[in-house]
Design an enzyme around this catalytic site. Structure first.
Site, PDB file in Angstrom:
ATOM      1  N   GLY A   8       1.010  -1.386   0.088  1.00  0.00           N
ATOM      2  CA  GLY A   8       0.043   0.041   0.070  1.00  0.00           C
ATOM      3  C   GLY A   8       0.791   1.426   0.025  1.00  0.00           C
ATOM      4  O   GLY A   8       0.698   2.379   0.916  1.00  0.00           O
ATOM      5  N   GLY A  11      -0.618   5.513  -1.143  1.00  0.00           N
ATOM      6  CA  GLY A  11      -1.392   6.213  -0.571  1.00  0.00           C
ATOM      7  C   GLY A  11      -0.849   7.509   0.228  1.00  0.00           C
ATOM      8  O   GLY A  11       0.305   7.738   0.108  1.00  0.00           O
ATOM      9  N   GLN A  12      -1.618   8.143   1.219  1.00  0.00           N
ATOM     10  CA  GLN A  12      -1.208   9.155   1.826  1.00  0.00           C
ATOM     11  C   GLN A  12       0.168   9.172   2.461  1.00  0.00           C
ATOM     12  O   GLN A  12       1.178   9.998   2.227  1.00  0.00           O
ATOM     13  CB  GLN A  12      -2.413   9.948   2.877  1.00  0.00           C
ATOM     14  CG  GLN A  12      -1.776  11.300   3.351  1.00  0.00           C
ATOM     15  CD  GLN A  12      -2.518  11.502   4.422  1.00  0.00           C
ATOM     16  OE1 GLN A  12      -3.455  10.848   5.105  1.00  0.00           O
ATOM     17  NE2 GLN A  12      -2.710  12.856   4.945  1.00  0.00           N
ATOM     18  N   ASN A  53      -1.710  -7.077  -4.615  1.00  0.00           N
ATOM     19  CA  ASN A  53      -3.191  -7.045  -4.129  1.00  0.00           C
ATOM     20  C   ASN A  53      -3.036  -7.788  -2.776  1.00  0.00           C
ATOM     21  O   ASN A  53      -2.838  -8.905  -2.660  1.00  0.00           O
ATOM     22  CB  ASN A  53      -4.175  -7.686  -5.032  1.00  0.00           C
ATOM     23  CG  ASN A  53      -5.545  -7.730  -4.522  1.00  0.00           C
ATOM     24  OD1 ASN A  53      -5.884  -7.609  -3.154  1.00  0.00           O
ATOM     25  ND2 ASN A  53      -6.573  -8.081  -5.161  1.00  0.00           N
ATOM     26  N   TYR A 142     -13.984   0.852  11.087  1.00  0.00           N
ATOM     27  CA  TYR A 142     -12.621   1.194  11.055  1.00  0.00           C
ATOM     28  C   TYR A 142     -11.789   0.859  12.322  1.00  0.00           C
ATOM     29  O   TYR A 142     -10.808   0.595  12.491  1.00  0.00           O
ATOM     30  CB  TYR A 142     -12.285   2.650  10.613  1.00  0.00           C
ATOM     31  CG  TYR A 142     -11.005   3.327  10.559  1.00  0.00           C
ATOM     32  CD1 TYR A 142     -10.051   2.881   9.476  1.00  0.00           C
ATOM     33  CD2 TYR A 142     -10.766   3.958  11.466  1.00  0.00           C
ATOM     34  CE1 TYR A 142      -8.805   3.394   9.317  1.00  0.00           C
ATOM     35  CE2 TYR A 142      -9.174   4.663  11.423  1.00  0.00           C
ATOM     36  CZ  TYR A 142      -8.455   4.137  10.413  1.00  0.00           C
ATOM     37  OH  TYR A 142      -6.920   4.919  10.278  1.00  0.00           O
ATOM     38  N   LYS A 146      -9.085  -1.736  13.516  1.00  0.00           N
ATOM     39  CA  LYS A 146      -7.476  -1.317  14.366  1.00  0.00           C
ATOM     40  C   LYS A 146      -7.343  -2.043  15.718  1.00  0.00           C
ATOM     41  O   LYS A 146      -6.366  -2.394  15.949  1.00  0.00           O
ATOM     42  CB  LYS A 146      -7.773   0.322  14.380  1.00  0.00           C
ATOM     43  CG  LYS A 146      -7.561   0.869  12.915  1.00  0.00           C
ATOM     44  CD  LYS A 146      -6.359   0.530  12.282  1.00  0.00           C
ATOM     45  CE  LYS A 146      -6.080   1.280  10.944  1.00  0.00           C
ATOM     46  NZ  LYS A 146      -5.078   0.680  10.190  1.00  0.00           N
ATOM     47  N   ILE A 172      -3.632  12.713   9.834  1.00  0.00           N
ATOM     48  CA  ILE A 172      -2.391  13.088   9.431  1.00  0.00           C
ATOM     49  C   ILE A 172      -2.397  14.322   8.433  1.00  0.00           C
ATOM     50  O   ILE A 172      -3.130  14.079   7.394  1.00  0.00           O
ATOM     51  CB  ILE A 172      -1.325  11.954   9.011  1.00  0.00           C
ATOM     52  CG1 ILE A 172      -1.126  10.991  10.105  1.00  0.00           C
ATOM     53  CG2 ILE A 172      -0.264  12.318   8.138  1.00  0.00           C
ATOM     54  CD1 ILE A 172      -0.511   9.612   9.542  1.00  0.00           C
TER      55      ILE A 172
HETATM   56  N1  SER Z   1      -7.411   9.594   9.567  1.00  0.00           N
HETATM   57  C1  SER Z   1      -8.084   8.604  10.139  1.00  0.00           C
HETATM   58  C2  SER Z   1      -9.587   8.835   9.514  1.00  0.00           C
HETATM   59  O1  SER Z   1      -9.955   9.815   9.849  1.00  0.00           O
HETATM   60  C3  SER Z   1      -8.012   8.143  11.405  1.00  0.00           C
HETATM   61  O2  SER Z   1      -6.684   7.317  11.616  1.00  0.00           O
HETATM   62  O3  SER Z   1     -10.177   7.929   9.366  1.00  0.00           O
END
Ligand code: SER
Length: 316
Positions: A8, A11-12, A53, A142, A146, A172
């Site tokens: 990955g 990404g950011q 993938n 999410y 985690k 971030i």
């Molecule tokens: N930046 C993430 C979000 O907003 C949080 O870890 O989903």
């Protein structure tokens, strides 16, 4: 010298972590796994890449074996607001990638970094100076992925000595690659609007505090935890890390010092607001400071100065 695979990497976080890791460990010692476009500019010329993938374990295993990888950065995730809209996708991607990376690491003796998040906390977690070890009952997909990531990573360490380590990232802030589908994304979008001379419509209510971090500090955290002396680590998955906590009014004021005519209005996004309300206001990161010397360099004012400088170069 480490031999690293980033799963990955486009990404950011990955797009900037790959550059920093290559500057430390050497261009050819960092393999950038890619799957979902868009790819950062110059991505295929910047160093070795591998199409992966992450839901296909054999593709991760192949890249690890072929390149004699000893460290995996697993950065694959669907961020919080998107995962609430597509819970099964959020679950499948978050957990699938994690388990595949852990199982490959177990077989090929690799260390693994998988970011956790402020999203791993929930509505009954203490809101201020949230302790390292406390109640974690998130009410988002999410967040659940985690927490599971933290627990199963510790399990792989305890049971099979897989060297798993991680940090709980705040929102971030960065200028190179946009985040997508996160609750904290507003704190990136607001800078783009200011520099582009447009009004900003804020989806998060005034008075809603969340931890945030500027990308250079986030990269330090991801790299330094993997370099930490294991004998000093009491915790592993995952460490609270913090550098600044603010609400929309504070970031707006900080930007207004440079753009006095910049205007912000509110149009609250109920989904993002409910997620933000379930997360802490600010974390206590003293364990990370004590166990591996974590210290951030960017507060809100320094972040604003650098974000505006970088976005002017990028956008104007
Ligand atoms: N930046 C993430 C979000 O907003 C949080 O870890 O989903």
């Amino acid at each position: 010298m480490k031999k690293i695979l980033i799963v990955g990497s486009t990404g950011q976080i990955g797009s900037e972590l790959s550059i920093r890791l290559r500057s430390i460990y050497g261009r050819d010692n960092v393999i950038c796994g890619f799957y979902t476009p868009p790819y950062p500019e110059g991505f295929f010329d910047a160093g070795p890449t591998a199409e992966i993938n992450s839901l296909h374990i054999e593709q991760i295993a192949e890249a690890v074996k072929k390149n004699k990888i000893d460290t995996i950065y697993n950065l694959v995730a669907i961020l919080s607001a998107t995962a609430e809209k597509h819970p099964k996708l959020g679950w499948d991607v978050g957990i699938g990638s994690l388990m595949n990376c852990l199982d490959v690491a177990k077989e090929y003796n690799c260390a693994v970094f998988t970011p956790s998040s402020i999203g791993a906390f929930g509505p009954n977690t203490p809101k201020n100076q949230t302790p390292q070890d406390t109640v974690q009952r998130p009410n988002t997909v999410y967040g659940i992925t985690k927490v599971l990531g933290e627990l199963v990573s510790d399990y792989y360490y305890e049971r099979w000595k897989v060297d798993t380590r991680s940090v709980r990232f705040p929102g971030i802030i960065s200028s190179m690659t946009l985040p997508g589908g996160g609750t904290t994304d507003y704190a990136v979008d607001i800078y783009y609007k200011a520099v582009q001379g447009e009004d900003f419509i804020c989806p998060i209510q005034a008075g809603t505090f969340m931890d945030m971090m500027y990308m250079p500090d986030a990269l330090d955290a991801a790299i330094n935890i993997m370099e930490a002396n294991p004998d000093k680590l009491v915790h592993r998955n995952s460490f609270n890390v913090a550098s600044m906590s603010f609400d929309p009014e504070m970031i707006y004021s900080s930007i207004k010092k440079q753009y006095p005519d910049f205007r912000m209005r509110y149009a609250i996004d109920p989904l993002k607001q409910s997620i933000a309300d379930s997360w802490p206001n600010c974390l206590d990161d003293s364990c990370a400071r004590e166990e591996w010397g974590w210290h951030p360099n960017f507060d809100l004012e320094r972040t604003t100065a650098d974000m505006i400088k970088q976005l002017k170069i990028k956008l104007l």
